[in-house]
Design an enzyme around this catalytic site. Structure first.
Site, PDB file in Angstrom:
ATOM      1  N   HIS A  49      56.634  67.643 149.709  1.00 59.99           N
ATOM      2  CA  HIS A  49      56.791  69.094 149.256  1.00 59.99           C
ATOM      3  C   HIS A  49      58.197  69.443 148.603  1.00 59.99           C
ATOM      4  O   HIS A  49      58.465  70.449 148.278  1.00 59.99           O
ATOM      5  CB  HIS A  49      56.674  70.099 150.542  1.00 59.99           C
ATOM      6  CG  HIS A  49      55.728  71.401 150.179  1.00 59.99           C
ATOM      7  ND1 HIS A  49      55.677  71.822 148.981  1.00 59.99           N
ATOM      8  CD2 HIS A  49      54.857  72.361 150.747  1.00 59.99           C
ATOM      9  CE1 HIS A  49      55.072  73.022 148.864  1.00 59.99           C
ATOM     10  NE2 HIS A  49      54.570  73.230 150.052  1.00 59.99           N
ATOM     11  N   ASP A  91      54.801  71.204 144.494  1.00 58.05           N
ATOM     12  CA  ASP A  91      54.144  72.539 145.040  1.00 58.05           C
ATOM     13  C   ASP A  91      52.577  72.147 145.123  1.00 58.05           C
ATOM     14  O   ASP A  91      52.081  71.423 144.365  1.00 58.05           O
ATOM     15  CB  ASP A  91      54.444  73.524 143.923  1.00 58.05           C
ATOM     16  CG  ASP A  91      55.828  73.787 143.834  1.00 58.05           C
ATOM     17  OD1 ASP A  91      56.854  73.668 144.779  1.00 58.05           O
ATOM     18  OD2 ASP A  91      56.395  74.338 142.915  1.00 58.05           O
TER      19      ASP A  91
END
Length: 559
Positions: free
Chosen positions: A532, A536
């Site tokens: 992450h 995204d």
């Protein structure tokens, strides 16, 4: 004085070359600068001249062998009498092992010339050394000796197993003879080029205090030496407790000619049952004989011996005995230790995020069922679901390059190619062979490459570079019945896709006019794990929707 002829470096970025043709044979006279052999690299093909004038006394590397630069490939002597080499011959085998026993010769390369097998005579010890399994690998751990001191060995027969930080591999014997001494025990980690054993020479015997000493060599008659050099007969390798029964005659013509591709397990079954592998049809990659192939062959001719029965699957009506569990504290294997270290690093470093997608695989399941027999006959490899998924993933990674990228030194490394890692579960751990430039391969090429890499991973025949450099990984927990898995990312990659099990389920289908119906469909769950810091959720979602569309609307030929 003999002069070594080495594999030259043909450029700064070239570290190996393949000998495609010898222009002279042993015993031929050569002039200085006269072309001696031809090589092929990933940049050029070239003729290599002799460094001196004299006689080609020895060819150490046959045609088709890929070797590292500065490896001695031949010896030129001033005398016309070839001088026998006194150097350990494992250097030649190390280069062959690094290239992989099943590595294909370059395009247009002729077949290797046949030569009499090298045999270590009594009193003439040949050192077996720890080979270098890759440019960045400088040590290896001996995990298992496949022979014990005093055993006869054949050239190229698996001698011991090693584990490095990239691959596990079987190391073959460099010559035929008798394994007279094991210098490094199992579990020891040693540097490359360390002598680990001796074939031939004076055998070591134990003194009363258990320490080895050298036994004086006995004078052998020519007949005895010939018997020692000859391969052991199948009868001589039969376990005394299980005498071999006469085998029924096999009147089928031999199928295979030339080199027969098979795993160590297959060769052991063939030895124990006195079978000719040349009569067995191989269904694996490039005609490789699998365990199923040889067991099927034995069943057809009714030749299963007690030894083979132990290996064959048990009938469903019988409950197989549970394997005996180890007791007490068992040290981690080198592979298990490396896996543990890297998983902890990844879990501690990467903020993992997951999304799960259910994909309708009905169209592909029907296509596979309809085409699998013909596909295998045409292409020599079984039609599995993995090349369908690999195709969809490689195409989607080309569109959503951030999913194929890596974090590096505070920046983003965008990779030009898709190097697809395919996780393979082994009995002793996990390894991730890599299909390089997956986006450039056809469906058949992907199927063959995946099957070949997985087969060689299980047979401990991978080259180190074939298990590194991936940019995205596929893992398949569904093969063991799981609905889906949530895997840990294989650093330095930024994403991983877990493939769940396929199950038939009732699904609501809506047609173009909005009418709903319920149908039985083949559904499969896919779980994508992302770093992450770099990717995204929206990027992961777009990527997965592209994969889903390709799989659910598959409309292309498979070859």
């Amino acid at each position: 004085m003999p002069t070594d002829v080495v594999m030259p470096q043909m450029g700064e970025s070239i570290f190996e070359g393949t000998i495609t043709k010898w222009l002279k044979k042993t015993g031929d006279a050569v002039q200085r600068d006269e072309p001696l052999f031809e090589i092929s690299t990933d940049k050029v093909d070239a003729e290599i001249p002799s460094p001196v004038a004299g006689v080609l006394a020895e060819i150490r590397m046959p045609e088709g062998t890929t070797v590292q630069i500065n490896t001695v490939v031949a010896v030129v002597a001033e005398s016309e009498t070839p001088e026998p080499s006194r150097e350990p011959v494992q250097s030649a085998k190390s280069a062959e092992t690094a290239a992989g026993p099943n590595a294909p010769a370059p395009r247009g390369a002729p077949q290797a010339q046949s030569a009499p097998p090298q045999v270590a005579q009594p009193g003439q010890g040949i050192d077996v050394v720890m080979p270098q399994m890759g440019e960045s690998i400088f040590e290896g751990t001996i995990t298992k000796w496949l022979k014990k001191a005093g055993d006869p060995v054949q050239k190229d027969e698996p001698l011991f197993e090693i584990s490095t930080d990239k691959v596990d591999a079987e190391i073959p014997a460099p010559v035929s003879g008798v394994l007279t001494e094991i210098k490094i025990p199992e579990g020891s980690t040693v540097q490359i080029n360390t002598v680990v054993a001796v074939i031939g020479g004076t055998p070591a015997v134990a003194q009363s205090d258990g320490s080895p000493t050298q036994q004086a060599p006995a004078q052998a008659s020519p007949a005895e030496e010939a018997r020692a050099a000859a391969p052991p007969s199948p009868a001589s390798m039969t376990t005394p407790a299980e005498p071999a029964e006469p085998e029924p005659a096999d009147l089928r013509p031999a199928i295979a000619t030339g080199r027969i591709r098979s795993s160590p397990l297959v060769r052991r079954i063939a030895k124990e049952n006195n079978l000719d592998l040349g009569r067995v049809t191989g269904t694996g990659s490039d005609g490789r004989i699998t365990k199923d192939d040889i067991l099927r062959y034995m069943a057809e001719r009714g030749s299963a011996s007690p030894a083979a029965t132990k290996i064959a699957p048990q009938p469903p009506s019988k409950t197989p005995a549970a394997p005996q569990a180890p007791e007490g504290l068992v040290p981690l294997s080198r592979m298990r230790s490396i896996i543990a270290q890297r998983m902890v690093e990844s879990a501690r470093t990467i903020p993992h995020a997951y999304s799960i997608y259910k994909i309708d695989m009905t169209r592909i399941a029907r296509l596979r069922e309809r085409e699998k027999k013909g596909f295998e006959q045409r292409n020599g490899v079984k039609l599995t679901y993995m090349p369908f998924i690999a195709t969809a993933v490689a195409e989607a990674l080309g569109k959503y390059t951030i999913v194929n990228a890596s974090l590096e030194d505070g920046g983003i490394r965008y990779h030009q190619n898709v190097h697809l890692g395919i996780a393979v579960a082994l009995e002793w751990g996990l390894i991730v062979p890599v299909v390089t430039k997956a986006e450039e391969r056809s469906f058949v090429e992907l199927a063959r490459s995946i099957a070949d890499l997985a087969g060689r991973a299980r047979a401990k025949k991978l080259k180190p570079e074939e298990a590194s450099g991936s940019t995205f990984t596929l893992t398949n927990p569904g093969v063991f019945g799981g609905e889906y898995g949530m895997p840990i990312i294989n650093q330095p990659e930024a994403a991983i896709l877990a493939i769940g099990g396929m199950h038939k389920e009732p699904v609501v289908l809506t047609d173009a006019e909005g009418n709903d119906t319920i149908a039985i469909r083949s559904m499969q769950q896919f779980c994508i794990g992302i770093d992450h810091r770099l990717i995204d959720g929206a990027d992961a979602g777009k990527f997965m929707l592209d994969v889903q569309k390709t799989l659910e609307t598959w409309d292309r030929a498979i070859g």
